[in-house]
Design a protein around this motif. Structure first.
Motif, PDB file in Angstrom:
ATOM      1  N   THR A  97      12.023  74.705  44.649  1.00 38.65           N
ATOM      2  CA  THR A  97      10.995  75.466  44.235  1.00 38.65           C
ATOM      3  C   THR A  97      11.272  75.986  42.866  1.00 38.65           C
ATOM      4  N   GLN A  98      12.297  76.442  42.535  1.00 37.82           N
ATOM      5  CA  GLN A  98      12.545  76.716  41.217  1.00 37.82           C
ATOM      6  C   GLN A  98      12.598  75.792  40.035  1.00 37.82           C
ATOM      7  N   VAL A  99      12.849  74.629  40.427  1.00 36.98           N
ATOM      8  CA  VAL A  99      12.653  73.459  39.689  1.00 36.98           C
ATOM      9  C   VAL A  99      11.073  73.445  39.370  1.00 36.98           C
ATOM     10  N   GLY A 100      10.440  73.198  40.480  1.00 35.04           N
ATOM     11  CA  GLY A 100       8.949  73.294  40.279  1.00 35.04           C
ATOM     12  C   GLY A 100       8.211  74.078  39.393  1.00 35.04           C
ATOM     13  N   VAL A 101       8.669  75.440  39.526  1.00 32.66           N
ATOM     14  CA  VAL A 101       8.061  76.352  38.804  1.00 32.66           C
ATOM     15  C   VAL A 101       8.489  76.307  37.253  1.00 32.66           C
ATOM     16  N   GLY A 102       9.423  75.518  36.920  1.00 29.43           N
ATOM     17  CA  GLY A 102       9.667  75.398  35.587  1.00 29.43           C
ATOM     18  C   GLY A 102      11.144  76.140  35.059  1.00 29.43           C
ATOM     19  N   ASN A 103      11.928  76.538  36.336  1.00 27.63           N
ATOM     20  CA  ASN A 103      13.228  77.262  35.746  1.00 27.63           C
ATOM     21  C   ASN A 103      14.147  76.277  35.101  1.00 27.63           C
ATOM     22  N   ASN A 104      14.943  76.682  34.299  1.00 30.02           N
ATOM     23  CA  ASN A 104      15.788  76.101  33.284  1.00 30.02           C
ATOM     24  C   ASN A 104      17.048  75.688  33.866  1.00 30.02           C
ATOM     25  N   ALA A 105      17.647  74.834  33.495  1.00 33.12           N
ATOM     26  CA  ALA A 105      19.061  74.565  34.015  1.00 33.12           C
ATOM     27  C   ALA A 105      20.188  75.467  34.062  1.00 33.12           C
ATOM     28  N   ALA A 106      20.220  76.416  32.933  1.00 30.33           N
ATOM     29  CA  ALA A 106      21.040  77.463  32.947  1.00 30.33           C
ATOM     30  C   ALA A 106      20.714  78.435  33.825  1.00 30.33           C
ATOM     31  N   ALA A 107      19.628  78.733  34.170  1.00 29.00           N
ATOM     32  CA  ALA A 107      19.308  79.772  35.280  1.00 29.00           C
ATOM     33  C   ALA A 107      19.525  79.334  36.742  1.00 29.00           C
ATOM     34  N   LEU A 108      19.112  78.113  36.758  1.00 23.55           N
ATOM     35  CA  LEU A 108      19.155  77.339  37.862  1.00 23.55           C
ATOM     36  C   LEU A 108      20.613  77.409  38.611  1.00 23.55           C
ATOM     37  N   PHE A 109      21.727  77.037  37.588  1.00 26.20           N
ATOM     38  CA  PHE A 109      23.190  77.221  38.227  1.00 26.20           C
ATOM     39  C   PHE A 109      23.847  78.267  37.748  1.00 26.20           C
ATOM     40  N   GLU A 110      23.060  79.277  37.367  1.00 21.05           N
ATOM     41  CA  GLU A 110      24.013  80.604  37.393  1.00 21.05           C
ATOM     42  C   GLU A 110      24.517  80.981  38.633  1.00 21.05           C
ATOM     43  N   ASN A 111      25.374  81.468  38.651  1.00 21.06           N
ATOM     44  CA  ASN A 111      26.552  81.877  39.721  1.00 21.06           C
ATOM     45  C   ASN A 111      25.610  82.629  40.779  1.00 21.06           C
ATOM     46  N   THR A 112      24.986  83.864  40.468  1.00 20.13           N
ATOM     47  CA  THR A 112      24.378  84.512  41.658  1.00 20.13           C
ATOM     48  C   THR A 112      23.218  83.867  42.001  1.00 20.13           C
ATOM     49  N   ASN A 113      22.489  82.910  41.298  1.00 21.95           N
ATOM     50  CA  ASN A 113      21.330  82.038  41.930  1.00 21.95           C
ATOM     51  C   ASN A 113      21.846  81.240  42.639  1.00 21.95           C
ATOM     52  N   LEU A 114      22.971  80.452  42.729  1.00 22.22           N
ATOM     53  CA  LEU A 114      23.262  79.722  43.459  1.00 22.22           C
ATOM     54  C   LEU A 114      24.173  80.308  44.832  1.00 22.22           C
ATOM     55  N   LEU A 115      24.442  81.554  44.560  1.00 23.32           N
ATOM     56  CA  LEU A 115      24.864  82.126  45.860  1.00 23.32           C
ATOM     57  C   LEU A 115      23.673  82.438  46.730  1.00 23.32           C
ATOM     58  N   LEU A 116      22.671  82.947  45.941  1.00 20.57           N
ATOM     59  CA  LEU A 116      21.171  83.146  46.802  1.00 20.57           C
ATOM     60  C   LEU A 116      20.838  82.045  47.454  1.00 20.57           C
ATOM     61  N   ALA A 117      20.890  80.995  46.987  1.00 16.41           N
ATOM     62  CA  ALA A 117      20.767  79.743  47.426  1.00 16.41           C
ATOM     63  C   ALA A 117      21.344  79.223  48.881  1.00 16.41           C
ATOM     64  N   VAL A 118      22.742  79.653  48.645  1.00 17.90           N
ATOM     65  CA  VAL A 118      23.647  79.653  49.845  1.00 17.90           C
ATOM     66  C   VAL A 118      23.149  80.678  50.886  1.00 17.90           C
ATOM     67  N   VAL A 119      22.786  81.755  50.437  1.00 16.52           N
ATOM     68  CA  VAL A 119      22.116  82.642  51.564  1.00 16.52           C
ATOM     69  C   VAL A 119      20.778  82.193  52.359  1.00 16.52           C
ATOM     70  N   SER A 120      20.098  81.269  51.643  1.00 20.10           N
ATOM     71  CA  SER A 120      18.986  80.717  52.218  1.00 20.10           C
ATOM     72  C   SER A 120      19.400  79.743  53.497  1.00 20.10           C
ATOM     73  N   THR A 121      20.435  78.866  52.970  1.00 21.26           N
ATOM     74  CA  THR A 121      21.224  78.044  53.974  1.00 21.26           C
ATOM     75  C   THR A 121      21.783  78.828  55.195  1.00 21.26           C
ATOM     76  N   LEU A 122      22.492  79.836  54.963  1.00 26.12           N
ATOM     77  CA  LEU A 122      23.021  80.691  56.058  1.00 26.12           C
ATOM     78  C   LEU A 122      22.095  81.293  56.966  1.00 26.12           C
ATOM     79  N   PHE A 123      20.786  81.834  56.454  1.00 20.97           N
ATOM     80  CA  PHE A 123      19.694  82.241  57.474  1.00 20.97           C
ATOM     81  C   PHE A 123      19.244  81.175  58.138  1.00 20.97           C
ATOM     82  N   LEU A 124      19.017  79.857  57.476  1.00 14.33           N
ATOM     83  CA  LEU A 124      18.707  78.894  58.404  1.00 14.33           C
ATOM     84  C   LEU A 124      19.564  78.394  59.509  1.00 14.33           C
TER      85      LEU A 124
END
Length: 298
Positions: free
Chosen positions: A149-176
């Protein structure tokens, strides 16, 4: 083949059920700190929720040929060849629509659709393997979709792989991981008949609820850590307030199931899906709005 046959097959795409996965989309947007395009976000939503998810649902129904209730349909219609035609059409529209957004988004969409096919296709059928199938679903419908989703709206690689952003991505998997087995808990007989050893079937009814509680608790703890690291305490407060009804409903359902396994029903599972989807979408949607308006503390 006739138009009437396609109309009969259309419900098996389960488009309304696809909307239950909206929280991951809003969660991905709520994590963005830089500017993004509202037009691209709308396009991403349409491609993911109205095209890709229905195509995956339809493909799963084509090979499962369910006779009992499935997600979003209490009495699914009989599977016909027209369903597969609709699946291919929605696949093509999803990839084509994604390509109009960006090449990177289209590439990610192709991989998502291929993996979703492997989940159901009789020659591979990841669904037969409880741990592998669960891992694939929670990663691809969780962290992968969050980042896609973030790639689709134009998020850049630096923001995409920022530590807390990746942690939030893991959160979405934990909720699933916590919620996914609950979507299987009323299908034990149907899954056993097909030879699909789903995680919920392996865990049993009570075990499913224990596993779900642990997964959801882990997700909430990781989310709290992420918001603390991002210095966004108000975001955590919004999340806790919005999920109050979800916790209450889950507790009530678990109590009923503990005393009578019959309560592990299609109706309760759909109610849980609806309430959790609406509450989480409202919470993350509010965070998106707050950040777009520049409210302090969000």
């Amino acid at each position: 083949m006739s138009i009437a046959n396609y109309k009969k097959a259309l419900p098996l795409l389960r488009i309304p059920f696809s909307l239950y996965l909206m929280p991951v989309f809003w969660f991905g947007l709520s994590a963005l700190r830089g500017p993004w395009s509202g037009g691209r976000a709308a396009a991403v939503f349409v491609v993911v929720h109205l095209l890709a998810y229905p195509a995956s649902n339809g493909y799963n129904s084509y090979y499962d040929r369910d006779e009992d209730s499935i997600g979003g349909l209490k009495a699914p219609p009989k599977v016909t060849p027209e369903l597969l035609h609709l699946v291919w059409l929605f696949d093509a529209l999803a990839v084509g629509g994604a390509a109009l957004v960006s090449g990177a988004f289209a590439g990610l969409m192709v991989l998502y659709l291929l993996v979703s096919k492997a989940y159901s296709y009789e020659g591979i059928r990841l669904k037969k393997y409880p741990l592998l199938s669960t891992a694939v679903v929670v990663v691809f419908q969780g962290a992968y979709t969050f980042l896609m989703t973030q790639v689709g709206v134009g998020n850049n690689a630096a923001a995409l792989f920022e530590n807390t952003n990746l942690l939030l991505a893991v959160v979405s998997t934990l909720f699933l991981c916590g919620s996914y087995p609950l979507t299987q808990v009323y299908q034990h007989q149907e899954d056993a008949r097909r030879g699909d050893r789903t995680l919920s079937l392996r865990l049993g009814v009570r075990g499913t609820f224990i596993f779900a509680a642990l997964g959801l608790l882990a997700g909430a703890a990781a989310l709290g850590l992420a918001y603390w690291l991002r210095q966004e305490p108000r975001a955590l407060l919004v999340f806790l307030l919005a999920t109050g009804p979800v916790v209450a409903l889950f507790g009530r359902w678990a109590w009923l199931v503990w005393h009578d396994a019959v309560a592990a029903s299609f109706e309760w599972a759909m109610r849980m899906n609806q309430v959790s989807s609406l509450c989480l979408s409202a919470a993350f949607g509010l965070l998106v709005l707050a950040r777009q308006l520049g409210w302090a503390g969000f």
